[in-house]
Design a protein around this motif. Structure first.
Motif, PDB file in Angstrom:
ATOM      1  N   MET A  21       0.806  -1.225   0.000  1.00 24.01           N
ATOM      2  CA  MET A  21       0.000   0.000   0.000  1.00 24.01           C
ATOM      3  C   MET A  21       0.839   1.274   0.000  1.00 24.01           C
ATOM      4  O   MET A  21       0.534   2.213  -0.724  1.00 24.01           O
ATOM      5  N   ASP A  22       1.879   1.306   0.802  1.00 18.66           N
ATOM      6  CA  ASP A  22       2.685   2.532   0.929  1.00 18.66           C
ATOM      7  C   ASP A  22       3.681   2.712  -0.214  1.00 18.66           C
ATOM      8  O   ASP A  22       4.034   3.840  -0.543  1.00 18.66           O
ATOM      9  N   HIS A  23       4.150   1.594  -0.784  1.00 16.93           N
ATOM     10  CA  HIS A  23       5.225   1.693  -1.775  1.00 16.93           C
ATOM     11  C   HIS A  23       4.924   0.980  -3.081  1.00 16.93           C
ATOM     12  O   HIS A  23       5.769   0.950  -3.974  1.00 16.93           O
ATOM     13  N   ASP A  24       3.763   0.342  -3.185  1.00 12.70           N
ATOM     14  CA  ASP A  24       3.350  -0.367  -4.397  1.00 12.70           C
ATOM     15  C   ASP A  24       4.318  -1.498  -4.776  1.00 12.70           C
ATOM     16  O   ASP A  24       4.550  -1.757  -5.944  1.00 12.70           O
ATOM     17  N   HIS A  25       4.890  -2.168  -3.765  1.00 12.77           N
ATOM     18  CA  HIS A  25       5.768  -3.305  -4.016  1.00 12.77           C
ATOM     19  C   HIS A  25       4.945  -4.582  -4.104  1.00 12.77           C
ATOM     20  O   HIS A  25       3.884  -4.709  -3.483  1.00 12.77           O
ATOM     21  N   ASP A  26       5.444  -5.539  -4.855  1.00 15.24           N
ATOM     22  CA  ASP A  26       4.787  -6.841  -5.020  1.00 15.24           C
ATOM     23  C   ASP A  26       5.290  -7.779  -3.927  1.00 15.24           C
ATOM     24  O   ASP A  26       6.282  -8.487  -4.096  1.00 15.24           O
ATOM     25  N   VAL A  27       4.621  -7.744  -2.792  1.00 17.54           N
ATOM     26  CA  VAL A  27       5.038  -8.503  -1.611  1.00 17.54           C
ATOM     27  C   VAL A  27       3.841  -9.283  -1.084  1.00 17.54           C
ATOM     28  O   VAL A  27       2.762  -8.731  -0.914  1.00 17.54           O
ATOM     29  N   VAL A  28       4.076 -10.568  -0.810  1.00 15.71           N
ATOM     30  CA  VAL A  28       3.047 -11.445  -0.256  1.00 15.71           C
ATOM     31  C   VAL A  28       3.621 -12.077   1.004  1.00 15.71           C
ATOM     32  O   VAL A  28       4.789 -12.455   1.037  1.00 15.71           O
ATOM     33  N   ALA A  29       2.783 -12.195   2.024  1.00 12.88           N
ATOM     34  CA  ALA A  29       3.191 -12.861   3.269  1.00 12.88           C
ATOM     35  C   ALA A  29       2.567 -14.250   3.316  1.00 12.88           C
ATOM     36  O   ALA A  29       1.392 -14.422   2.963  1.00 12.88           O
ATOM     37  N   VAL A  30       3.317 -15.224   3.762  1.00 12.84           N
ATOM     38  CA  VAL A  30       2.815 -16.587   3.890  1.00 12.84           C
ATOM     39  C   VAL A  30       1.544 -16.612   4.722  1.00 12.84           C
ATOM     40  O   VAL A  30       0.588 -17.322   4.400  1.00 12.84           O
ATOM     41  N   VAL A  31       1.502 -15.814   5.789  1.00  8.47           N
ATOM     42  CA  VAL A  31       0.339 -15.841   6.684  1.00  8.47           C
ATOM     43  C   VAL A  31      -0.938 -15.331   6.019  1.00  8.47           C
ATOM     44  O   VAL A  31      -2.026 -15.525   6.557  1.00  8.47           O
ATOM     45  N   GLU A  32      -0.824 -14.717   4.857  1.00  9.38           N
ATOM     46  CA  GLU A  32      -2.001 -14.243   4.131  1.00  9.38           C
ATOM     47  C   GLU A  32      -2.667 -15.356   3.325  1.00  9.38           C
ATOM     48  O   GLU A  32      -3.753 -15.159   2.800  1.00  9.38           O
ATOM     49  N   SER A  33      -2.015 -16.491   3.205  1.00  6.30           N
ATOM     50  CA  SER A  33      -2.507 -17.560   2.349  1.00  6.30           C
ATOM     51  C   SER A  33      -2.745 -18.850   3.127  1.00  6.30           C
ATOM     52  O   SER A  33      -1.806 -19.424   3.684  1.00  6.30           O
ATOM     53  N   GLU A  34      -3.982 -19.310   3.130  1.00  5.53           N
ATOM     54  CA  GLU A  34      -4.279 -20.586   3.787  1.00  5.53           C
ATOM     55  C   GLU A  34      -3.466 -21.718   3.161  1.00  5.53           C
ATOM     56  O   GLU A  34      -3.072 -22.657   3.855  1.00  5.53           O
ATOM     57  N   GLU A  35      -3.243 -21.633   1.874  1.00  4.85           N
ATOM     58  CA  GLU A  35      -2.482 -22.652   1.145  1.00  4.85           C
ATOM     59  C   GLU A  35      -1.037 -22.763   1.640  1.00  4.85           C
ATOM     60  O   GLU A  35      -0.450 -23.843   1.640  1.00  4.85           O
ATOM     61  N   LEU A  36      -0.473 -21.655   2.082  1.00  7.48           N
ATOM     62  CA  LEU A  36       0.942 -21.639   2.454  1.00  7.48           C
ATOM     63  C   LEU A  36       1.207 -21.764   3.952  1.00  7.48           C
ATOM     64  O   LEU A  36       2.280 -22.220   4.345  1.00  7.48           O
ATOM     65  N   ARG A  37       0.256 -21.353   4.774  1.00 10.46           N
ATOM     66  CA  ARG A  37       0.465 -21.412   6.221  1.00 10.46           C
ATOM     67  C   ARG A  37       0.759 -22.839   6.660  1.00 10.46           C
ATOM     68  O   ARG A  37       0.048 -23.770   6.307  1.00 10.46           O
ATOM     69  N   GLY A  38       1.833 -23.028   7.416  1.00 14.49           N
ATOM     70  CA  GLY A  38       2.181 -24.337   7.958  1.00 14.49           C
ATOM     71  C   GLY A  38       2.904 -25.255   6.992  1.00 14.49           C
ATOM     72  O   GLY A  38       3.205 -26.391   7.341  1.00 14.49           O
ATOM     73  N   CYS A  39       3.208 -24.782   5.794  1.00  8.32           N
ATOM     74  CA  CYS A  39       3.920 -25.619   4.815  1.00  8.32           C
ATOM     75  C   CYS A  39       5.365 -25.825   5.244  1.00  8.32           C
ATOM     76  O   CYS A  39       5.963 -24.972   5.910  1.00  8.32           O
TER      77      CYS A  39
END
Length: 116
Positions: A21-39
């Protein structure tokens, strides 16, 4: 050049959200994705590689070994004592990640670097 990051599970979603939001960077957090959490770590590194994302992590022991074993999209290691992820310190970590992206210090394919 556009850098794409995947923040390992230890980082809060707010960190990725702020960088987007602040810098328009393409960043994803694992915790945002049910598919990735706990992998497990090998899956996560493969996922980041398939997505063309540099993985940002404090888990140096495991990911440094995995990075030596195969190809990856980049690994940005974070020293946890220097870059705290406590809520009050997240803006400082976000600023350091923004600076790394802005100045091209994000590692590329098969590179490993420390966040400075």
């Amino acid at each position: 050049m556009t850098f794409r990051l995947l923040l390992d599970e230890m980082y809060p979603a707010a960190l990725a959200q702020d960088l987007r939001m602040d810098h328009d960077h393409d960043v994803v957090a694992v915790v945002e994705s049910e598919e990735l959490r706990g992998c497990d770590d090998p899956f996560l590194l493969r996922f980041a590689t398939e997505q063309g994302r540099c993985l940002v992590t404090e888990n140096v022991c495991d990911f440094a070994v995995l990075a030596r074993r195969g190809s990856h999209a980049g690994l940005l290691l974070v020293h946890g004592r220097r870059w705290s992820r406590r809520p009050a310190a997240v803006p400082k970590l976000g600023a350091a990640l923004h600076e790394a992206i802005k100045t091209g210090q994000v590692p590329g394919p098969d590179e490993v670097r420390w966040l400075t």
